[in-house]
Scaffold this motif. Structure first.
Motif, PDB file in Angstrom:
ATOM      1  N   ASN A 104       0.813  -1.224   0.000  1.00 25.25           N
ATOM      2  CA  ASN A 104       0.000   0.000   0.000  1.00 25.25           C
ATOM      3  C   ASN A 104       0.842   1.269   0.000  1.00 25.25           C
ATOM      4  OD1 ASN A 104      -2.518  -1.462   0.212  1.00 25.25           O
ATOM      5  ND2 ASN A 104      -1.940  -1.905   2.328  1.00 25.25           N
ATOM      6  N   GLU A 162      -0.816 -16.039  -5.594  1.00 21.89           N
ATOM      7  CA  GLU A 162      -1.894 -16.105  -4.601  1.00 21.89           C
ATOM      8  C   GLU A 162      -1.824 -14.926  -3.640  1.00 21.89           C
ATOM      9  OE1 GLU A 162      -4.567 -18.126  -4.374  1.00 21.89           O
ATOM     10  OE2 GLU A 162      -3.878 -18.711  -6.374  1.00 21.89           O
ATOM     11  N   LYS A 179      -3.235 -11.811  -5.200  1.00 22.50           N
ATOM     12  CA  LYS A 179      -4.702 -11.832  -5.177  1.00 22.50           C
ATOM     13  C   LYS A 179      -5.224 -11.455  -3.793  1.00 22.50           C
ATOM     14  CE  LYS A 179      -5.216 -15.358  -8.795  1.00 22.50           C
ATOM     15  NZ  LYS A 179      -5.640 -16.767  -9.078  1.00 22.50           N
ATOM     16  N   ALA A 180      -4.616 -12.014  -2.762  1.00 20.11           N
ATOM     17  CA  ALA A 180      -5.065 -11.741  -1.393  1.00 20.11           C
ATOM     18  C   ALA A 180      -4.912 -10.267  -1.039  1.00 20.11           C
ATOM     19  CB  ALA A 180      -4.289 -12.613  -0.407  1.00 20.11           C
ATOM     20  N   LEU A 181      -3.897  -9.618  -1.603  1.00 26.19           N
ATOM     21  CA  LEU A 181      -3.643  -8.201  -1.333  1.00 26.19           C
ATOM     22  C   LEU A 181      -4.354  -7.281  -2.317  1.00 26.19           C
ATOM     23  CD1 LEU A 181       0.202  -8.446  -0.607  1.00 26.19           C
ATOM     24  CD2 LEU A 181      -1.593  -7.975   1.077  1.00 26.19           C
ATOM     25  N   HIS A 182      -5.133  -7.882  -3.234  1.00 32.04           N
ATOM     26  CA  HIS A 182      -5.863  -7.131  -4.268  1.00 32.04           C
ATOM     27  C   HIS A 182      -4.911  -6.330  -5.157  1.00 32.04           C
ATOM     28  CE1 HIS A 182      -9.493  -8.272  -2.153  1.00 32.04           C
ATOM     29  NE2 HIS A 182      -9.008  -7.740  -1.036  1.00 32.04           N
ATOM     30  N   LEU A 183      -3.753  -6.930  -5.426  1.00 32.93           N
ATOM     31  CA  LEU A 183      -2.762  -6.314  -6.311  1.00 32.93           C
ATOM     32  C   LEU A 183      -2.684  -7.023  -7.666  1.00 32.93           C
ATOM     33  CD1 LEU A 183       0.188  -5.900  -3.770  1.00 32.93           C
ATOM     34  CD2 LEU A 183      -1.363  -4.107  -4.562  1.00 32.93           C
ATOM     35  N   ASP A 184      -3.412  -8.096  -7.814  1.00 28.92           N
ATOM     36  CA  ASP A 184      -3.231  -8.968  -8.972  1.00 28.92           C
ATOM     37  C   ASP A 184      -3.642  -8.331 -10.296  1.00 28.92           C
ATOM     38  OD1 ASP A 184      -5.753  -9.331  -7.519  1.00 28.92           O
ATOM     39  OD2 ASP A 184      -6.310 -10.652  -9.172  1.00 28.92           O
ATOM     40  N   GLN A 185      -4.558  -7.354 -10.263  1.00 27.62           N
ATOM     41  CA  GLN A 185      -5.015  -6.763 -11.509  1.00 27.62           C
ATOM     42  C   GLN A 185      -4.139  -5.611 -11.994  1.00 27.62           C
ATOM     43  OE1 GLN A 185      -7.527  -8.116 -13.406  1.00 27.62           O
ATOM     44  NE2 GLN A 185      -7.226  -9.702 -11.846  1.00 27.62           N
ATOM     45  N   ASN A 186      -3.149  -5.240 -11.187  1.00 27.37           N
ATOM     46  CA  ASN A 186      -2.274  -4.140 -11.608  1.00 27.37           C
ATOM     47  C   ASN A 186      -0.800  -4.471 -11.370  1.00 27.37           C
ATOM     48  OD1 ASN A 186      -2.043  -1.504 -12.762  1.00 27.37           O
ATOM     49  ND2 ASN A 186      -1.540  -0.687 -10.731  1.00 27.37           N
TER      50      ASN A 186
END
Length: 472
Positions: A195, A295, A298-305
């Motif tokens: 973050n 994985e 994805k858990a940190l919601h960083l996977d799409q960027n």
């Protein structure tokens, strides 16, 4: 709207003023909206394996090795089927990866020479840091080991040795494998910097490099030690003694390091089978770490960027031509895996298998381009993804050079690699090789003295001179 009583001229002036104010207000609103809609800079993770040949991935057609996580990245990104290094030795190749330059330009030709302060500032991590990125490096830095730039990074977890130990004791006195240590450090970095704005993390695994020694050995994670045990490992065509015996006398000597290391690891079918299994086991261990990385993103919601790039620092002979190691110009030595996964790309552009020639010197400019950072003029590589949009390939050939040590240990070699031919010149001896890599992909027949290929040989000699000059 109420307006004060004024003359006609005054009224016109007032109207013009209000109109100008409205235009300025409109432009300001649009600017703020545009700024709000501008996508956030992508996070970037560059993963590097050590001595990883191009065909040691399931997605590359290998039916034995298990690499499901890397295969999945390739199926959702771009797999470069013809990726190469410009120098097949770790210290030089890593300097080329960081700087985007041939060895002839960056001048790092051994394990001790570091980047100068000015050259370091022009490597992709430092350029990204200047642009606002948090940067980290984990694993084997591999350039000027005694003078590591740890203070320049926001996160640094690298060994001070030229080669990491495969197993180290943790605080509890337990032996931890290097791949697991690297994986754990990746998790720590992501937890710390998830973050804090865009980040660029460079991760360098020791695997599947052998543990240097006399003899060299392969130290495998305990959970993978039985993997592939029941698999038959085929012998490569050029493992036949005929091909070793075809080399000239200066090369065909027991002082040749590639031959020395071949003896304890690959000199019999049984030895080779176990060495290849261990090599594959180490790569599967890396693949597991990649799966954990995905994985966590994805858990940190960083996977799409978050863009993930995966590459090997050089290839590796596994008995081909009677050799073990790298250094020379055969495909096994200079060709590597390369995957670029960008989740921001539309689905119809994913799963692309590019046949264009991609090089290690392309990594730095590609990463900078993905981040929207200008590419320095001194970089000699290209933006790989940008060039995929072109109807013609960005390059048709490239210059290869390896001059570390020299004969008899590692004879120096330079040459030209094209999409269909390969010319190599052992510069200390004036010995030339010419291979038709389309019809002879295993490089079994040297055509340098074949009269039918005199014209081709002459053309590649001339091209070699041109590319050698341009690489400086």
């Amino acid at each position: 709207m109420w307006l004060p009583k004024t003359g006609n001229d005054e009224m016109r002036i007032l109207h013009r003023g209000l109109a100008k104010a409205g235009i300025i207000f409109f432009l300001l609103v649009n600017a703020f909206v545009s700024l709000a809609q501008k996508p956030a800079p992508p996070n970037i993770i560059f993963l590097l394996t050590d001595d990883h040949r191009w065909d040691a991935l399931g997605v590359a057609g290998n039916r034995i090795i298990q690499t499901p996580n890397l295969d999945r990245l390739a199926s959702q990104g771009v797999l470069f089927k013809n990726a190469y290094v410009t120098t097949a030795i770790c210290c030089v190749s890593r300097a080329s990866l960081l700087s985007g330059q041939y060895m002839s330009r960056h001048k790092i030709t051994d394990f001790d020479t570091p980047f100068s302060p000015s050259a370091l500032a022009q490597t992709y991590p430092l350029l990204l840091k200047k642009a606002g990125y948090k940067i980290g490096f984990i694993g084997k830095y591999g350039v000027g080991t005694k003078h590591q730039p740890s203070t320049e990074y926001d996160y640094w977890s690298c060994t001070k040795k030229s080669q990491p130990d495969y197993e180290v004791l943790n605080a509890q006195g337990q032996l931890i494998h290097d791949t697991d240590t690297v994986s754990s450090d990746v998790q720590k970095f992501l937890g710390q910097f998830a973050n804090q704005g865009p980040f660029c993390l460079s991760v360098s695994f020791k695997a599947p490099h052998e543990l240097d020694g006399n003899p060299p050995t392969y130290v495998v994670q305990s959970r993978f030690k039985e993997l592939y045990s029941d698999v038959i490992i085929p012998q490569p065509l050029t493992a036949d003694p005929t091909y070793w015996n075809s080399f000239p006398d200066f090369f065909r000597t027991d002082q040749n390091i590639a031959r020395q290391r071949w003896k304890p690891l690959l000199s019999t079918p049984a030895l080779r089978a176990e060495t290849v299994r261990n090599y594959y086991r180490l790569i599967t261990g890396v693949d597991e770490a990649v799966g954990k990385l995905v994985e966590q993103l994805k858990a940190l919601h960083l996977d799409q960027n978050t863009i993930i790039i995966f590459m090997g620092d050089n290839g590796f002979y596994l008995g081909e031509h009677g050799l073990e190691g790298k250094w020379y110009g055969h495909e096994e030595s200079i060709r590597v895996p390369l995957i670029i996964y960008d989740p921001r790309q539309p689905t119809n552009r994913r799963g692309n298998k590019s046949t264009q020639i991609a090089l290690n010197i392309d990594v730095a400019p590609t990463l900078l381009s993905l981040a929207g950072v200008p590419i320095p003029a001194d970089m000699q590589g290209i933006d790989l993804l940008g060039n995929l949009k072109n109807s013609k390939p960005a390059r048709l050939d490239f210059f290869y050079e390896h001059t570390f040590m020299g004969s008899p240990r590692i004879p120096k070699v330079e040459g030209v690699v094209t999409s269909d031919f390969k010319y190599m010149n052992y510069i200390e001896h004036g010995y030339e090789e010419l291979y038709d890599t389309v019809h002879d992909p295993h490089e079994t027949t040297n055509l340098a003295h074949n009269a039918m290929y005199t014209k081709k040989l002459k053309a590649l000699r001339n091209r070699y001179k041109v590319l050698k000059q341009a690489a400086q």
